[in-house]
Design a protein around this motif. Structure first.
Motif, PDB file in Angstrom:
ATOM      1  N   LEU A 180       4.257  10.309  -5.667  1.00 25.08           N
ATOM      2  CA  LEU A 180       3.036  11.101  -5.795  1.00 25.08           C
ATOM      3  C   LEU A 180       2.635  11.251  -7.258  1.00 25.08           C
ATOM      4  O   LEU A 180       1.452  11.169  -7.605  1.00 25.08           O
ATOM      5  N   PHE A 198      -6.337  12.435  -4.650  1.00 31.01           N
ATOM      6  CA  PHE A 198      -5.783  12.432  -3.301  1.00 31.01           C
ATOM      7  C   PHE A 198      -5.207  13.793  -2.943  1.00 31.01           C
ATOM      8  O   PHE A 198      -5.009  14.660  -3.783  1.00 31.01           O
ATOM      9  N   ASP A 199      -4.938  13.967  -1.654  1.00 32.09           N
ATOM     10  CA  ASP A 199      -4.186  15.101  -1.134  1.00 32.09           C
ATOM     11  C   ASP A 199      -2.860  14.598  -0.588  1.00 32.09           C
ATOM     12  O   ASP A 199      -2.821  13.566   0.090  1.00 32.09           O
ATOM     13  N   ALA A 200      -1.784  15.328  -0.861  1.00 27.13           N
ATOM     14  CA  ALA A 200      -0.509  15.064  -0.201  1.00 27.13           C
ATOM     15  C   ALA A 200      -0.529  15.776   1.145  1.00 27.13           C
ATOM     16  O   ALA A 200      -0.906  16.937   1.236  1.00 27.13           O
ATOM     17  N   VAL A 251      -0.572  10.324   2.148  1.00 21.47           N
ATOM     18  CA  VAL A 251      -1.599  10.984   1.340  1.00 21.47           C
ATOM     19  C   VAL A 251      -2.967  10.656   1.918  1.00 21.47           C
ATOM     20  O   VAL A 251      -3.128   9.700   2.681  1.00 21.47           O
ATOM     21  N   CYS A 279       2.494   6.866   0.786  1.00 23.75           N
ATOM     22  CA  CYS A 279       2.336   6.862  -0.665  1.00 23.75           C
ATOM     23  C   CYS A 279       2.601   5.491  -1.286  1.00 23.75           C
ATOM     24  O   CYS A 279       1.825   5.044  -2.135  1.00 23.75           O
ATOM     25  N   SER A 326      -0.368   3.328  -0.639  1.00 29.77           N
ATOM     26  CA  SER A 326      -1.489   3.847  -1.418  1.00 29.77           C
ATOM     27  C   SER A 326      -1.407   3.397  -2.871  1.00 29.77           C
ATOM     28  O   SER A 326      -2.412   3.034  -3.487  1.00 29.77           O
TER      29      SER A 326
END
Length: 248
Positions: free
Chosen positions: A74, A84-86, A102, A124, A127
Motif C-alpha cells: 500500500l 486509492f482506498d484500502a 484497493v 494491491c 494494482s
C-alpha cells in the motif's frame, strides 16, 4: 456469554463468512499519493492520526489482519502517485474473495493524472503492476506513436465472482486478481478501442500491440483478440509476473 460469542465468531470465519457488512459498505475517499513509507508506518493505526488530518485510515477489520508485506504494498502504491482506498478483507462466496484489495481512483502519468473507469476491487500487487504499466507502457506509447499523452484507461471491470468460461474453475476475477481493459482515451480526445481498432489504422494497430507486449512484461497472464473470440473487445491482464508470462 463471552465464550458463546467467541464460538459464534470463530464459526463464521470457518464458514467463509465476512463479519464486515457487505451490502452497505461504501469506501471512504482517501488520497495516498503523498504518503511515504515512514508516513504509512506512522499512520496505519487509526488512533495515531491527528484530529482533522487527511492521513489515511484503514477499516479496523483490515488493520488487524494486515501483514507487513501488505502494508508495504500500500505504501509503495501511494508513493508512485496512485489515488486509492484500502478495502476491508471480505469472503463473498465459495471461492470468491476480496483480500488485500484497493479501489483505485486515479493513476499518475509522465505529465499528469491518468483517470481510470469502471474499476472495482483489485489486489494491491496487481494494482501496482497496473499503475506502472499505465505510465511506462501505455502513456509513453501514446506519446511516441500519437504525439499526445494518455488521459484515461477504460476498463470493463475487475472483481467478479465467476468461473473461467466453460469450466468449473474460478476465474482470477473471483479473487480481484485481474482487470479487463476495453480502450484508451488520449489527451487530444481520441479513443483507441481494442474491439474497433485492433485491425484499425497502422498507428492504432501498432499502439495496441505495443501496450499488450508491455503488459506481458508485468502481468502473469495477458489475453487479447488473438487469443479467442471472447477477448475480441478487451485485454485481460491477470496476476503479477513471476517468471514467463502467458501472452496471447
Amino acid at each position: 456469554m463471552k465464550r458463546a460469542y467467541l464460538i459464534s465468531a470463530v464459526s463464521l470465519v470457518l464458514a467463509g463468512c465476512s463479519i464486515v457488512p457487505q451490502s452497505n459498505y461504501q469506501p471512504q475517499q482517501r488520497d495516498y499519493r503523498s504518503s511515504s513509507n515512514a508516513e504509512w508506518n506512522a499512520r496505519s493505526t487509526p488512533e495515531r492520526a491527528p484530529a482533522g488530518s487527511a492521513a489515511p485510515r484503514l477499516a479496523a477489520a483490515t488493520a488487524v489482519a494486515m501483514r507487513p508485506a501488505e502494508a508495504q504494498c500500500l505504501s509503495n502504491l501511494g508513493s508512485v502517485g496512485v489515488s486509492f482506498d484500502a478495502l476491508p478483507n471480505r469472503y463473498l462466496d465459495e471461492g470468491c474473495s476480496n483480500l488485500n484489495t484497493v479501489q483505485m481512483h486515479a493513476l499518475q502519468g509522465d505529465s499528469g493524472r491518468l483517470d481510470v473507469s469502471n474499476l472495482g476491487p483489485v489486489t494491491c500487487p496487481v494494482s501496482t503492476a497496473f499503475a506502472a504499466w499505465a505510465r511506462f507502457g501505455v502513456d509513453r506509447a501514446a506519446q511516441q506513436i500519437f504525439g499526445t499523452r494518455l488521459a484515461s484507461i477504460q476498463t470493463m471491470g475487475s472483481y467478479s465472482c465467476r468461473n473461467v468460461a466453460g469450466t468449473g474453475r474460478r476465474s482470477a476475477h473471483a479473487s480481484a486478481n485481474a482487470i479487463d481493459i476495453a480502450g484508451f482515451v488520449l489527451a487530444d480526445g481520441r479513443r483507441i478501442s481494442v474491439q474497433d481498432d485492433w485491425n484499425g489504422t497502422a498507428e492504432e494497430r501498432e499502439f495496441l500491440r505495443v501496450v499488450q507486449r508491455s503488459a506481458c512484461r508485468r502481468f502473469n497472464t495477458v489475453l487479447g483478440p488473438d487469443y479467442n473470440a471472447a477477448h475480441r473487445d478487451h485485454f485481460h491482464v491477470e496476476g503479477v509476473i513471476d517468471g514467463n508470462s502467458y501472452c496471447r
